[in-house]
Design a protein around this motif. Structure first.
Motif, PDB file in Angstrom:
ATOM      1  N   GLY B  40      36.907 -63.917  18.257  1.00 48.99           N
ATOM      2  CA  GLY B  40      37.939 -64.744  18.541  1.00 48.99           C
ATOM      3  C   GLY B  40      38.156 -66.053  17.884  1.00 48.99           C
ATOM      4  O   GLY B  40      36.854 -66.616  17.284  1.00 48.99           O
ATOM      5  N   SER B  41      39.162 -66.748  17.592  1.00 49.89           N
ATOM      6  CA  SER B  41      39.362 -67.752  16.778  1.00 49.89           C
ATOM      7  C   SER B  41      40.775 -68.320  17.063  1.00 49.89           C
ATOM      8  O   SER B  41      41.615 -67.671  17.415  1.00 49.89           O
ATOM      9  CB  SER B  41      39.105 -67.737  15.558  1.00 49.89           C
ATOM     10  N   ASP B  42      40.963 -69.625  16.989  1.00 43.16           N
ATOM     11  CA  ASP B  42      42.181 -70.197  17.209  1.00 43.16           C
ATOM     12  C   ASP B  42      43.105 -69.835  15.894  1.00 43.16           C
ATOM     13  O   ASP B  42      44.331 -70.058  15.951  1.00 43.16           O
ATOM     14  CB  ASP B  42      42.201 -71.932  17.321  1.00 43.16           C
ATOM     15  N   VAL B  43      42.363 -69.506  14.686  1.00 40.96           N
ATOM     16  CA  VAL B  43      42.997 -69.190  13.545  1.00 40.96           C
ATOM     17  C   VAL B  43      43.431 -67.645  13.764  1.00 40.96           C
ATOM     18  O   VAL B  43      42.585 -66.562  13.800  1.00 40.96           O
ATOM     19  CB  VAL B  43      42.390 -69.349  12.404  1.00 40.96           C
TER      20      VAL B  43
END
Lengths: 338, 338
Positions: B40-43
């Motif tokens: 997961g990542s905000d990107v």
């Protein structure tokens, strides 16, 4: 550009990293030996590709920061040499992959590895150097240093993807842009600086001071680099003025000129960045628009802002030759535009 | 192909990994959760690209090996879940980069990430997953496990470069080829197996046993994979028969058919592999030549050789359900060609 940023409230000699070089020279010799040995492999292509970039005259700024930061807290072992080499390998791996991602032809005044050996070799040798970097960190045996550097590795990649996703987006805000360069550039400077006090067993405050110094130095460094692309000379830079422009990169000078521009000017920027209208005439116009809106001088101003924070981060620390040398690095980075 | 390798001196049920799946199912559930969370990542682009490949129906063979190998020695913590996830991330990163290097269009029956999001995203998300893998290993805190996995990361990349340098070289010897697949495939199986006993604090002998098991299982696995490319069915494989042929890959079936071929046959192979004459008619002819020279059956025979060594590596260990399950994996890998 000729903007002189006066960081010390008085006229100052041209800043230099001579002091940093002098202090770290013995250790850096060992770093260079370790680089050669750890970039070695029976698979011939690996040292060829790796050394093409490693020996191409990079300043070794990041490893020198690690070495000085460890010395600063009286570190006596040889772990800092290994960590400094790991940092340089991480940096080199990033450059190899970056050139593939950006389809760059030139780097530091030479053909990029991918132009000589192909994208494939650049991807894989980058992976190899990253693997070797982690092996060296493991040899040092500090889980804290491993944590800092492996976290930086993730963040750097995240920053690169962020940049890719935002590519050619002229509406990028300044804050969004800072988030990108913080991740893709400043995180490694920050890690490089912090692992020094970490292996020296320095205090939590000392770690935080060096981390903050590295982060803000990295931000300043990247902003100046972006400014230079619209004003340095090819000889100094190892890259040509306008490289970022021709690649359609949305750097801070572009962001500021675009946001401050008239409707007509924004059309120009869209044609340039989105539709690749980046001939010499357009570049000249771009530089003119930046001058009109103070985009370069304000980019340098922002760099000065971060430079000031980096300076204050080190302020409470004892006056040591290493501290003085690290402070010089800030001025050196910023004075590159003078 | 229909070659049945009789590893147990008697007729045997179709081998399966059902036992391995059953034993590791609770832990594997946690691995799958961790995969989702650490990819997961905000990107946004990062989880998109990562999950495209991670959720594409890989068998999770490597992480299951890690989990079973840790259980086998009574490991009680949750480090094996993190290490198993790290192993899967390293594998995924390799696949992302491989597809860029090989310019592959399809993987596991789906478009490759690079076909959907581009080479750039595949390179960078691979780097991100590798960084995340190291962060998880650091969380576990075992320097021995870190050493094993970071060494594997270097060796895998080295093997890929070796393969790139030897690309389309029909004179590659069988030994040279084994060196490549040992590095690019078997090293990760070996590391995946060894870190189990390592975090369980098992003896040096136990570590060596699992390391050897993994290495030889990996060799067998890769050889069968290479045989399948000239004889499996597209549905089972998630890739089409002849993919390796069309990409001009010099795998063991090709090496054997070439070395054993007449002058005229070698000309055919040169036209196919070096000059890309890989239409369907050529593929049919290639399969015919392999049959004539026993190239497929002997490739499977070599796999059986390594499978036997993997089996003997575990022989001295106590009889546990995990040991039985890991032995089944050997037969499963080899029986894929039946």
């Amino acid at each position: 550009m000729g903007v002189v940023l006066n960081l010390e409230g008085g006229k100052r000699e041209q800043a230099s990293i001579a002091e940093l070089i002098a202090l770290t020279s013995a250790d850096l010799g060992r770093v260079n030996e370790l680089i050669l040995s750890k970039a070695g492999s029976d698979v011939e292509m690996i040292p060829e590709v790796a050394n093409h970039l490693i020996s191409s005259g990079g300043k070794r700024l990041r490893p020198m920061v690690t070495l000085a930061a460890a010395q600063m807290f009286g570190y006596a072992g040889d772990g800092h040499v290994k960590l400094a080499t790991s940092v340089e390998f991480m940096h080199t791996a990033t450059l190899l992959h970056d050139d593939v991602v950006d389809e760059s032809d030139m780097r530091r005044g030479r053909k990029t590895a991918r132009m000589i050996w192909g994208n494939q070799a650049s991807v894989l040798v980058g992976d190899f150097l990253l693997g070797q970097a982690f092996r060296m960190m493991v040899e040092v045996g500090s889980l804290d240093a491993l944590d800092i550097l492996s976290t930086a590795a993730s963040i750097i990649a995240e920053g690169e993807v962020m940049q890719l996703a935002a590519a050619k987006n002229l509406e990028t805000t300044e804050d969004e842009h800072f988030a990108v360069i913080k991740a893709k550039t400043a995180a490694l400077f920050s890690a490089a600086a912090e692992v020094g006090p970490v292996i020296a067993g320095a205090s939590r405050n000392d770690r935080a001071a060096l981390r903050s110094y590295g982060m803000n130095l990295g931000l300043a460094f990247q902003l100046i680099d972006d400014a230079l692309d619209y004003g340095g000379s090819s000889k100094d830079l190892g890259k040509n003025v306008g490289d970022d422009f021709r690649e359609g990169k949305v750097t801070l000078p572009v962001i500021l000129a675009y946001r401050r521009g008239t409707q007509a000017e924004r059309k120009f920027w869209k044609a340039a960045i989105e539709d690749n209208r980046t001939d010499d005439e357009s570049l000249e116009k771009a530089i003119g628009l930046m001058a009109r809106h103070g985009a370069i001088s304000d980019t340098i101003g922002r760099a000065g802002h971060f430079g000031g924070i980096a300076r204050d981060a080190l302020a409470p620390l004892d006056e040591t030759p290493q501290k003085a040398a690290l402070l010089d690095v800030i001025d050196f980075c910023i004075s590159r535009v003078v």
